[in-house]
Design an enzyme around this catalytic site. Structure first.
Site, mmCIF file in Angstrom:
data_model
loop_
_atom_site.group_PDB
_atom_site.id
_atom_site.type_symbol
_atom_site.label_atom_id
_atom_site.label_comp_id
_atom_site.label_asym_id
_atom_site.label_seq_id
_atom_site.Cartn_x
_atom_site.Cartn_y
_atom_site.Cartn_z
ATOM 1 N N LYS A 23 4.384 76.000 72.751
ATOM 2 C CA LYS A 23 4.561 75.765 71.317
ATOM 3 C C LYS A 23 6.003 75.460 70.940
ATOM 4 C CE LYS A 23 0.670 78.740 70.027
ATOM 5 N NZ LYS A 23 0.218 79.893 69.226
ATOM 6 N N LYS A 81 -8.338 79.045 62.894
ATOM 7 C CA LYS A 81 -7.568 78.337 63.912
ATOM 8 C C LYS A 81 -6.106 78.767 63.839
ATOM 9 C CE LYS A 81 -10.845 75.722 65.634
ATOM 10 N NZ LYS A 81 -11.942 76.540 65.089
ATOM 11 N N ASP A 82 -5.435 78.681 64.972
ATOM 12 C CA ASP A 82 -4.056 79.100 65.119
ATOM 13 C C ASP A 82 -3.161 78.394 64.102
ATOM 14 O OD1 ASP A 82 -1.626 80.015 66.023
ATOM 15 O OD2 ASP A 82 -2.009 79.551 68.116
ATOM 16 N N LYS A 83 -2.278 79.161 63.466
ATOM 17 C CA LYS A 83 -1.312 78.579 62.529
ATOM 18 C C LYS A 83 -0.287 77.723 63.255
ATOM 19 C CE LYS A 83 2.235 79.898 59.147
ATOM 20 N NZ LYS A 83 2.861 81.020 58.400
ATOM 21 N N PHE A 84 0.203 78.199 64.379
ATOM 22 C CA PHE A 84 1.290 77.539 65.094
ATOM 23 C C PHE A 84 0.726 76.560 66.125
ATOM 24 C CE2 PHE A 84 2.789 81.890 64.041
ATOM 25 C CZ PHE A 84 3.551 81.520 62.946
#
Length: 367
Positions: A23, A81-84
């Site tokens: 990320k 769902k993932d923020k990052f």
């Protein structure tokens, strides 16, 4: 305070092979949601397939409700769902007899509407067939491609523990770009101590984090003490469904051996999966030796079990191990790109942790 930690779980495949950054850019972690059905193009529900970056699912739902001038309960999604990350997922907005809005005028930084359609029924939580992932790992140290290939083969054969990922327990970006884990667990401990959490979304995340943490503990202890050994009274989930059955050994020793052999065959074919308890009120579904094992584990955290039961949650089961599909890799310069699909509710980071020791490298937030 219990001081619950979000990532102290045992490995199935002897730990990660190398280190890398994850990320470093939001597009390094891509997720595409696939529903269990196709919207039919008619009805009172607007269905929006969106791509978002740096936004969490609940916040997007709130903004959609504000734009449409509807109660938040009228906006639904199949899964968080993932923020990052860069994620693609569906949202449903119920208008009923109210006048619809023009979604072309909906503007939110980090979000793009990729497709608009309609459906006759509400988009319900859990109606996800699979999530497809493409993950770029950067700044790899000491990558041995032969070892990597062997590890992927091992994962294809034996799967990975179906742990809830760190996202479930809370991730917070500090001003220097570092990530603090476990915020939702801290909220959960405050909740257990009687502190009120007025924000419904935060309260829900705290409860979910606590229940998920306990499930991870069950799976980790299973790896330590029983692994893939079939115990009398084990609960097995039928792949692709919420149905389960109890493997209670009966009859003569030769009959019990035949029962075990049949079950082991079904496990090898991935028709059935080991399970662990998602804690709530009521009796555990396991029996015999498996029940005794799960009772011993639950006795380690009686306060957590009691609190979860007091919230009205029901005893449920969740697969203890998962098998990524279409698992493949590509090496590009000093980056490793992994691609695979997982069933609904499973976390890509639980696959990654069996391969790589990841350092979250999210860029500092703009101030």
């Amino acid at each position: 305070m219990l001081g619950l930690q979000p990532n102290a779980w045992r490995y199935l495949h002897n730990g990660p092979l190398f280190k890398a950054n994850i990320k470093a850019q939001l597009k390094d972690f891509k997720v595409v949601e696939k529903l269990t059905f196709e919207p039919n193009g008619e009805g009172e529900h607007d269905f929006l397939f969106i791509e978002k970056e740096g936004l969490n699912t609940a916040f997007v739902a709130e903004e959609m409700a504000k734009f449409a001038k509807l109660p938040l309960r009228n906006v639904s999604y199949a899964g968080r769902k993932d923020k990052f990350a860069s994620t693609q997922q569906w949202f449903g907005v119920y208008f009923g007899k109210k006048e619809r809005v023009d979604w072309d005028n909906f503007s939110l930084v980090g979000l793009q509407i990729l497709k608009q359609t309609k459906n006759q029924r509400k988009l319900r939580l859990g109606t996800i067939k699979a999530n497809a992932f493409e993950i770029r790992l950067r700044n790899i140290s000491d990558l041995n491609e032969t070892q990597l290939q062997q590890r992927l083969q091992d994962i294809n054969r034996n799967g990975v523990p179906n742990y809830f990922g760190n996202q479930r327990f809370g991730e917070r970006i500090k001003t220097d770009g570092s990530v603090e884990l476990g915020g939702n667990l801290q909220l959960a401990e405050k909740l257990m101590q009687g502190e009120a959490i007025r924000n419904r979304n935060k309260r829900s995340m705290a409860i979910s984090a606590l229940r998920s943490w306990l499930f991870n503990y069950f799976v980790s202890e299973r790896l330590q003490n029983a692994g893939f050994k079939v115990l009398s009274g084990d609960v097995f989930i039928l792949k692709g469904s919420n149905s389960f059955f109890v493997h209670e050994l009966i009859g003569t020793s030769s009959q019990q051996q035949a029962q075990n052999e049949q079950l082991i065959k079904r496990l090898s074919e991935r028709d059935v999966l080991f399970s662990g308890p998602m804690w709530g009120e009521g009796k555990l579904d396991s029996t015999s030796a498996a029940l005794e094992r799960e009772q011993q584990i639950s006795a380690t955290f009686p306060d957590i079990c009691e609190h979860l039961a007091s919230l009205g949650l029901k005893q449920q089961r969740r697969p203890a191990f998962i098998f990524p599909e279409n698992l493949a890799y590509e090496i590009e310069d000093n980056d490793l790109i992994l691609r695979f699909s997982l069933p609904s509710g499973s976390f890509a980071t639980s696959v990654l942790r069996e391969i790589v020791d990841i350092d979250v490298g999210i860029a500092p937030p703009k101030v």
